[in-house]
Scaffold this active site. Structure first.
Site, PDB file in Angstrom:
ATOM      1  N   HIS A 309       0.648  -1.173  -0.019  1.00 12.65           N
ATOM      2  CA  HIS A 309      -0.022   0.138   0.123  1.00 12.65           C
ATOM      3  C   HIS A 309       1.010   1.110  -0.015  1.00 12.65           C
ATOM      4  CE1 HIS A 309      -3.249   2.769   1.219  1.00 12.65           C
ATOM      5  NE2 HIS A 309      -3.914   1.987   0.582  1.00 12.65           N
ATOM      6  N   ASP A 367      -8.126  -5.231  -0.033  1.00 18.27           N
ATOM      7  CA  ASP A 367      -8.477  -6.239  -1.243  1.00 18.27           C
ATOM      8  C   ASP A 367      -8.156  -7.705  -0.732  1.00 18.27           C
ATOM      9  OD1 ASP A 367      -7.687  -3.569  -3.110  1.00 18.27           O
ATOM     10  OD2 ASP A 367      -9.493  -4.205  -3.042  1.00 18.27           O
TER      11      ASP A 367
HETATM   12  C1  SDX Z   1      -6.287   0.065  -2.946  1.00 21.00           C
HETATM   13  O1  SDX Z   1      -4.431   4.452  -2.189  1.00 21.00           O
HETATM   14  C2  SDX Z   1      -5.404   3.877  -1.261  1.00 21.00           C
HETATM   15  O2  SDX Z   1      -5.756   4.151  -0.269  1.00 21.00           O
HETATM   16  C3  SDX Z   1      -5.956   2.783  -2.071  1.00 21.00           C
HETATM   17  C4  SDX Z   1      -7.028   1.887  -1.455  1.00 21.00           C
HETATM   18  C5  SDX Z   1      -8.270   2.631  -1.089  1.00 21.00           C
HETATM   19  O3  SDX Z   1      -8.983   2.258  -0.120  1.00 21.00           O
HETATM   20  O4  SDX Z   1      -8.497   3.598  -1.821  1.00 21.00           O
HETATM   21  O5  SDX Z   1      -6.297   1.335  -0.257  1.00 21.00           O
HETATM   22  C6  SDX Z   1      -7.380   0.764  -2.166  1.00 21.00           C
HETATM   23  O6  SDX Z   1      -5.988   0.498  -4.085  1.00 21.00           O
HETATM   24  C7  SDX Z   1      -5.483  -0.907  -2.078  1.00 21.00           C
HETATM   25  C8  SDX Z   1      -4.193  -1.550  -2.860  1.00 21.00           C
HETATM   26  C9  SDX Z   1      -4.665  -2.588  -3.974  1.00 21.00           C
HETATM   27  N1  SDX Z   1      -3.571  -2.894  -4.831  1.00 21.00           N
HETATM   28  C10 SDX Z   1      -2.906  -3.967  -4.902  1.00 21.00           C
HETATM   29  O7  SDX Z   1      -3.144  -4.868  -3.908  1.00 21.00           O
HETATM   30  C11 SDX Z   1      -2.049  -4.435  -6.052  1.00 21.00           C
HETATM   31  C12 SDX Z   1      -0.526  -4.728  -5.543  1.00 21.00           C
HETATM   32  N2  SDX Z   1      -0.013  -3.871  -4.725  1.00 21.00           N
HETATM   33  C13 SDX Z   1       1.020  -2.970  -5.528  1.00 21.00           C
HETATM   34  O8  SDX Z   1       0.729  -2.656  -6.908  1.00 21.00           O
HETATM   35  C14 SDX Z   1       1.647  -1.681  -4.622  1.00 21.00           C
HETATM   36  O9  SDX Z   1       2.001  -2.354  -3.510  1.00 21.00           O
HETATM   37  C15 SDX Z   1       0.539  -0.355  -4.641  1.00 21.00           C
HETATM   38  C16 SDX Z   1       0.323  -0.033  -5.845  1.00 21.00           C
HETATM   39  C17 SDX Z   1      -0.480  -0.735  -3.865  1.00 21.00           C
HETATM   40  C18 SDX Z   1       1.491   0.478  -3.906  1.00 21.00           C
HETATM   41  O10 SDX Z   1       2.592   0.857  -4.770  1.00 21.00           O
HETATM   42  P1  SDX Z   1       3.643   1.871  -4.168  1.00 21.00           P
HETATM   43  O11 SDX Z   1       3.178   2.627  -3.090  1.00 21.00           O
HETATM   44  O12 SDX Z   1       3.865   2.700  -5.530  1.00 21.00           O
HETATM   45  O13 SDX Z   1       4.816   1.162  -4.065  1.00 21.00           O
HETATM   46  P2  SDX Z   1       6.119   0.813  -4.932  1.00 21.00           P
HETATM   47  O14 SDX Z   1       5.629   0.152  -6.067  1.00 21.00           O
HETATM   48  O15 SDX Z   1       6.755   1.923  -4.693  1.00 21.00           O
HETATM   49  O16 SDX Z   1       6.595  -0.451  -4.160  1.00 21.00           O
HETATM   50  C19 SDX Z   1       7.766  -0.378  -3.087  1.00 21.00           C
HETATM   51  C20 SDX Z   1       8.455  -1.662  -3.125  1.00 21.00           C
HETATM   52  C21 SDX Z   1       8.896  -2.079  -4.626  1.00 21.00           C
HETATM   53  O17 SDX Z   1       9.958  -2.850  -4.787  1.00 21.00           O
HETATM   54  P3  SDX Z   1      11.777  -2.035  -4.630  1.00 21.00           P
HETATM   55  O18 SDX Z   1      11.567  -1.138  -6.040  1.00 21.00           O
HETATM   56  O19 SDX Z   1      11.648  -1.418  -3.398  1.00 21.00           O
HETATM   57  O20 SDX Z   1      12.582  -3.441  -4.882  1.00 21.00           O
HETATM   58  O21 SDX Z   1       7.729  -2.881  -2.960  1.00 21.00           O
HETATM   59  C22 SDX Z   1       7.395  -3.535  -4.133  1.00 21.00           C
HETATM   60  C23 SDX Z   1       7.740  -2.872  -5.393  1.00 21.00           C
HETATM   61  O22 SDX Z   1       8.335  -3.745  -6.427  1.00 21.00           O
HETATM   62  N3  SDX Z   1       6.032  -3.948  -3.962  1.00 21.00           N
HETATM   63  C24 SDX Z   1       5.649  -5.301  -4.255  1.00 21.00           C
HETATM   64  C25 SDX Z   1       4.194  -5.380  -4.058  1.00 21.00           C
HETATM   65  N4  SDX Z   1       3.689  -4.063  -3.833  1.00 21.00           N
HETATM   66  C26 SDX Z   1       5.013  -3.254  -3.660  1.00 21.00           C
HETATM   67  N5  SDX Z   1       6.484  -6.334  -4.514  1.00 21.00           N
HETATM   68  C27 SDX Z   1       5.409  -7.712  -4.952  1.00 21.00           C
HETATM   69  N6  SDX Z   1       4.220  -7.543  -4.531  1.00 21.00           N
HETATM   70  C28 SDX Z   1       3.538  -6.298  -4.319  1.00 21.00           C
HETATM   71  N7  SDX Z   1       2.104  -6.405  -4.179  1.00 21.00           N
END
Ligand code: SDX
Length: 432
Positions: A309, A367
């Site tokens: 998140h 989710d």
């Molecule tokens: C919702 O914003 C809100 O409030 C949203 C929400 C709401 O109520 O409105 O809460 C609802 O959208 C919840 C999120 C649902 N999405 C998912 O579950 C999809 C999977 N999650 C990711 O795509 C991700 O975690 C996000 C999009 C939710 C957040 O992404 P960020 O904040 O841009 O984080 P990032 O991409 O910078 O990740 C930081 C690190 C990265 O690795 P490094 O570059 O540090 O090596 O964490 C890794 C990412 O690759 N990472 C994951 C991951 N999420 C982040 N690696 C594997 N699996 C994941 N799910």
């Protein structure tokens, strides 16, 4: 709100300095007010994804990502999920206070008596293929509401905004249920004014004209709690989309349709659908190590859906409540041995013991478990995000109203760092 013990920015190249006022809220990080920055320093800030940027002042929702705290108008989500119901929470989010008995009664009556759709909209559904994704259908139907409810599109009139707010909150269950019925080739079921909001929605989803259908109280309570958990969440992608669309003066129905479109993304609201698909693909616990390895592989775009998140660097409080509700609902339905639940719990256990997830503070989000409850309730996977949109409509419309009432707000128009070609002259075709 602003104080003079703010911040000073120095341009080390030119030596120019600018004092930026400090903005202090009720709780949470202070903000540097950078509105004078371009005028005084001739520079922009750069923050793709707005990881360090506040877009507005808001009194609706507060999230402490480190502590895993979520407040709606100051009330913890845990207390609202346990003691309130969705319409009372909707009133709180819209008006800022819990309703007294008279306000409670009037609000429920207003929502109940706005739940029918203008009958012409019946025919609007028929323009879609039966196998259209329901998010595409509700996005179109909500946007089309401007053509049917033109009398509540004056965004500068608070009374008009309030009517549009009631219409959207009241009609979303009907719109979502009819999108599902249309996909099943079943006749539309009309709202029943004797039923509660969640009960009415389940009735419109699953009743048929052939026999009486009484939604189970367990499912009604679970649906109502699920709607509370999805109601609002600060300036997430879809809420920011609604605010940006609204900043141009666009009508409320177009703004909510824009929010639905943004919520549809797998990184945002449709992660609940993606979680179920992912669990089905995993199939069994012995495939979990392979999936975890893929999620950790930088060269693989695969992500563990329902994990991570932007704000929460702790357990999403909604995921905790959802996980508990999941076990209760499945037990009530005699499905406590649901393989997907066991798979999800094992996936969570393994992920949270893996340093990749722990070091990046990737916890289950709202989710992760919601899809398992929805599936157990008979909601088709393709309609999961429609449920999210149904619930989030109250948050979107409350934030849209707050934007219109905020004197600081103006049309959203971000700037950029231009990295394209320098100015150059046109070359005739025969010279290229
Ligand atoms: C919702 O914003 C809100 O409030 C949203 C929400 C709401 O109520 O409105 O809460 C609802 O959208 C919840 C999120 C649902 N999405 C998912 O579950 C999809 C999977 N999650 C990711 O795509 C991700 O975690 C996000 C999009 C939710 C957040 O992404 P960020 O904040 O841009 O984080 P990032 O991409 O910078 O990740 C930081 C690190 C990265 O690795 P490094 O570059 O540090 O090596 O964490 C890794 C990412 O690759 N990472 C994951 C991951 N999420 C982040 N690696 C594997 N699996 C994941 N799910």
């Amino acid at each position: 709100m602003s104080t003079n013990d703010g911040f000073t920015l120095t341009d080390n190249k030119s030596g120019k300095k600018v004092d930026l006022p400090r903005m202090i809220g009720t709780v949470g990080p202070d903000l540097a007010d950078i509105r004078t920055l371009y005028g005084s320093m001739d520079i922009f800030t750069y923050d793709p994804g707005f990881t360090s940027t506040g877009s507005c002042k808001s009194a609706i929702t507060y999230i402490d990502g480190d502590q895993g705290i979520l407040l709606h108008r100051g009330y913890p989500i845990e207390q609202l999920a346990e003691k309130s119901d969705f319409l009372e929470t909707a009133y709180l989010i819209l008006y800022g206070e819990l309703p007294n008995p008279e306000q409670n009664k009037a609000f429920r009556k207003n929502v109940t008596y706005h739940s029918m759709l203008q009958d012409q909209m019946n025919y609007f559904y028929r323009g879609f293929r039966r196998d259209a994704h329901p998010m595409a259908v509700i996005c179109g139907v909500v946007g089309a509401m401007a053509a049917f409810y033109h009398d509540s599109t004056n965004v500068n009139d608070p009374a008009s905004r309030e009517v549009a707010s009631f219409r959207l909150i009241a009609k979303m269950p009907t719109i979502v249920a009819w999108a599902y019925k249309y996909s099943q080739g079943q006749p539309f079921i009309y709202p029943n004014n004797k039923m509660s909001y969640a009960e009415n929605f389940l009735h419109m989803m699953f009743a048929t004209p052939c026999e009486e259908y009484v939604p189970s109280p367990v499912l009604v309570k679970a649906m109502d709690r699920l709607l509370i958990l999805h109601a609002d969440h600060e300036q997430n992608a879809s809420t920011s989309t609604v605010r940006l669309a609204g900043s141009s003066g666009a009508n409320p129905f177009a703004c909510i349709a824009a929010g639905i479109a943004s919520l549809w993304g797998p990184a945002h609201g449709s992660a609940n659908e993606a979680v179920l698909q992912q669990l089905r693909e995993i199939g069994s616990v012995d495939r979990i190590p392979e999936i975890i390895a893929r999620a950790k592989d930088k060269d693989d775009p695969f992500r563990l859906m329902g994990f991570g998140h932007r704000v929460y660097k702790n357990y999403d409080p909604r995921a905790k409540i959802m996980g508990q509700a999941c076990k209760e609902v499945l037990k009530e339905l005699g499905k406590e041995d649901e393989p997907l639940l066991k798979l999800a719990m094992e996936l969570e256990r393994i992920a949270l013991s893996d340093d990749y997830f722990v070091s990046r503070k990737l916890f289950p989000n709202v989710d992760f478990y919601s899809g398992i409850i929805l599936q157990a309730m008979g909601i088709p996977t393709s309609a999961f995000t429609c449920l999210f949109a149904l619930a989030r409509t109250v948050g979107w419309i409350a934030q849209w109203n707050e934007m219109h009432e905020d004197k600081d707000q103006k049309i959203g128009r971000p700037r950029q760092l231009y990295v394209g070609a320098p100015q150059r002259d046109y070359t005739p075709l025969d010279k290229r």
